[in-house]
Scaffold this motif. Structure first.
Motif, short mmCIF file in Angstrom:
data_model
loop_
_atom_site.label_atom_id
_atom_site.label_comp_id
_atom_site.label_asym_id
_atom_site.label_seq_id
_atom_site.Cartn_x
_atom_site.Cartn_y
_atom_site.Cartn_z
N LYS A 5 -2.47 25.67 -0.83
CA LYS A 5 -1.16 26.22 -1.21
C LYS A 5 -1.20 26.76 -2.64
N ASP A 6 -1.83 26.01 -3.54
CA ASP A 6 -1.95 26.46 -4.93
C ASP A 6 -2.76 27.75 -5.02
N HIS A 7 -3.84 27.82 -4.26
CA HIS A 7 -4.68 29.02 -4.28
C HIS A 7 -3.91 30.24 -3.77
N ILE A 8 -3.16 30.06 -2.71
CA ILE A 8 -2.35 31.16 -2.16
C ILE A 8 -1.30 31.59 -3.17
N ASP A 9 -0.66 30.63 -3.83
CA ASP A 9 0.34 30.97 -4.85
C ASP A 9 -0.30 31.76 -6.00
N GLU A 10 -1.50 31.33 -6.44
CA GLU A 10 -2.20 32.06 -7.50
C GLU A 10 -2.49 33.49 -7.06
N PHE A 11 -2.94 33.64 -5.82
CA PHE A 11 -3.26 34.97 -5.30
C PHE A 11 -2.01 35.87 -5.28
N ILE A 12 -0.92 35.34 -4.78
CA ILE A 12 0.31 36.12 -4.66
C ILE A 12 0.84 36.53 -6.03
#
Length: 59
Positions: A5-12
């Motif tokens: 979830k953190d990685h996806i948030d960073e990407f977005i």
């Protein structure tokens, strides 16, 4: 799951510069790996093998 979830948030939330830098780095890694694989295949082709020669003589 939290890491994903953190990685996806960073990407977005990453800016365009970060996306470009990451993309460029990924492409360089891909070409670097393909170069390493090609070199290993070339090295494998240079290996000599000797097999005993069998001769069968029939009358």
């Amino acid at each position: 799951m939290e890491d994903l979830k953190d990685h996806i948030d960073e990407f977005i939330h990453a800016d365009m510069y970060e996306h470009k830098r990451c993309f460029k780095k990924t492409i360089q890694k891909m070409f670097g790996m393909s170069k390493i694989v090609a070199e290993r295949i070339a090295d494998a082709k240079e290996v000599e093998s000797s097999l005993p020669l069998r001769t069968v003589v029939s009358d």
